[in-house]
Design an enzyme around this catalytic site. Structure first.
Site, PDB file in Angstrom:
ATOM      1  N   TYR A  52      -5.793  10.909   3.250  1.00  0.00           N
ATOM      2  CA  TYR A  52      -4.871  10.521   2.180  1.00  0.00           C
ATOM      3  C   TYR A  52      -4.729  11.657   1.180  1.00  0.00           C
ATOM      4  O   TYR A  52      -3.608  12.043   0.812  1.00  0.00           O
ATOM      5  CB  TYR A  52      -5.367   9.258   1.473  1.00  0.00           C
ATOM      6  CG  TYR A  52      -4.550   8.947   0.245  1.00  0.00           C
ATOM      7  CD1 TYR A  52      -3.253   8.461   0.357  1.00  0.00           C
ATOM      8  CD2 TYR A  52      -5.060   9.174  -1.033  1.00  0.00           C
ATOM      9  CE1 TYR A  52      -2.484   8.202  -0.767  1.00  0.00           C
ATOM     10  CE2 TYR A  52      -4.305   8.913  -2.163  1.00  0.00           C
ATOM     11  CZ  TYR A  52      -3.020   8.431  -2.030  1.00  0.00           C
ATOM     12  OH  TYR A  52      -2.265   8.190  -3.155  1.00  0.00           O
ATOM     13  N   SER A  54       0.332  11.813  -6.345  1.00  0.00           N
ATOM     14  CA  SER A  54      -0.763  10.988  -6.843  1.00  0.00           C
ATOM     15  C   SER A  54      -1.668  11.876  -7.678  1.00  0.00           C
ATOM     16  O   SER A  54      -1.672  13.103  -7.504  1.00  0.00           O
ATOM     17  CB  SER A  54      -1.567  10.421  -5.664  1.00  0.00           C
ATOM     18  OG  SER A  54      -2.786   9.847  -6.103  1.00  0.00           O
TER      19      SER A  54
END
Length: 278
Positions: free
Chosen positions: A146, A133
């Protein structure tokens, strides 16, 4: 000529589903893997093979890989896409939930690589593609676990790239920006459950609104998952793929800003972007 075989995890929706379609169109024999096979009926209708897989269960992972080798004799491409976003203030998130986040996003990814690598090494070819990401390069409020998982994917991928180069195996990192999938809505629900009340509630609601907006079909603040799928396919078909593909809304400018701005200046940028007030 025998077509190359691809295994895409987390393929029941979003980036994984789109990647499976694009790879199939590019001539790959594609196995789409997810916990719920019933959600992949549309993929099966276009010639993608659906298999059950829970990356956190070793027996499930071994069975899925064994099935593909039994049917095809090879796996040329592993797209480690399975993952989710668990948000909440560090003070609020139970460590059991933090462990679950790492089990899926990090340890599940690593285990899938472990299972396919002996066969790739024996053939001295193959590609492992890890979907990280843009959030593996910077952090946002209430996203500690996360982002920790995606930072870990970046580090694991860098180590793997050097380890596997002598065996002819490519390791590629995909770094999506904001993508229009159900991921944002799920993450928004999670942050409201975890930090929707108490001292972090104002931050929690702001972050939830920002995350949830990326799932709206009419949003201009997120890219289609097809953007990522096309990058995955380009990398999979390249003779010498790049080590990183940074694509999708916000990815390049935000990572660039993180590299040049002082910490507190970048903090201000992120707080404004997420609606969090100091």
């Amino acid at each position: 000529m025998t077509s190359k075989v691809a295994l895409v995890t987390g393929a029941s929706s979003g980036i994984g589903e789109s990647a499976a379609r694009h790879l199939r169109d590019a001539g790959f024999t594609v196995y789409a893997a997810a916990r719920r096979v019933d959600r992949m009926a549309a993929l099966q209708a276009v010639g993608v093979r659906a298999i059950a897989l829970d990356v956190t269960e070793d027996a499930s992972a071994q069975a899925a890989v064994a099935q593909i080798f039994a049917e095809e004799g090879r796996i040329d491409l592993l797209v480690n896409n399975a993952g989710y976003g668990s948000y909440g203030a560090l003070e609020d998130v139970p460590l059991a939930e933090a462990q679950a986040q790492l089990d899926v996003n990090v340890l599940g990814l690593a285990r899938m690589a472990q299972l396919v690598l002996p066969h790739m090494r024996a053939r001295r070819s193959g590609t492992i593609m890890n979907v990280a990401s843009m959030g593996g390069n910077f952090t946002t409020p209430l996203g500690a676990w996360y982002h920790a998982s995606k930072y870990a994917v970046e580090a694991i991928s860098d180590a793997m790239r050097m380890e596997l180069a002598p065996f002819g195996i490519d390791v590629v990192v995909i770094e999506p920006g904001s993508i229009r999938t159900e991921w944002g809505a799920i993450a928004a629900e999670k942050v409201r459950e975890t930090s929707g009340q108490g001292v972090y509630r104002s931050q929690g609601e702001a972050v939830a609104v920002t995350l949830g907006s990326s799932s709206q079909p009419d949003t201009r603040m997120a890219s289609s998952p097809d953007v990522v799928a096309r990058a995955i396919t380009r990398a999979a078909t390249a003779r010498r793929p790049r080590t990183r593909y940074r694509i999708g809304f916000g990815a390049k400018p935000l990572v660039f800003a993180r590299a040049i701005l002082p910490d507190r200046a970048f903090d201000a940028v992120i707080k404004r972007a997420t609606g969090v007030r100091s």
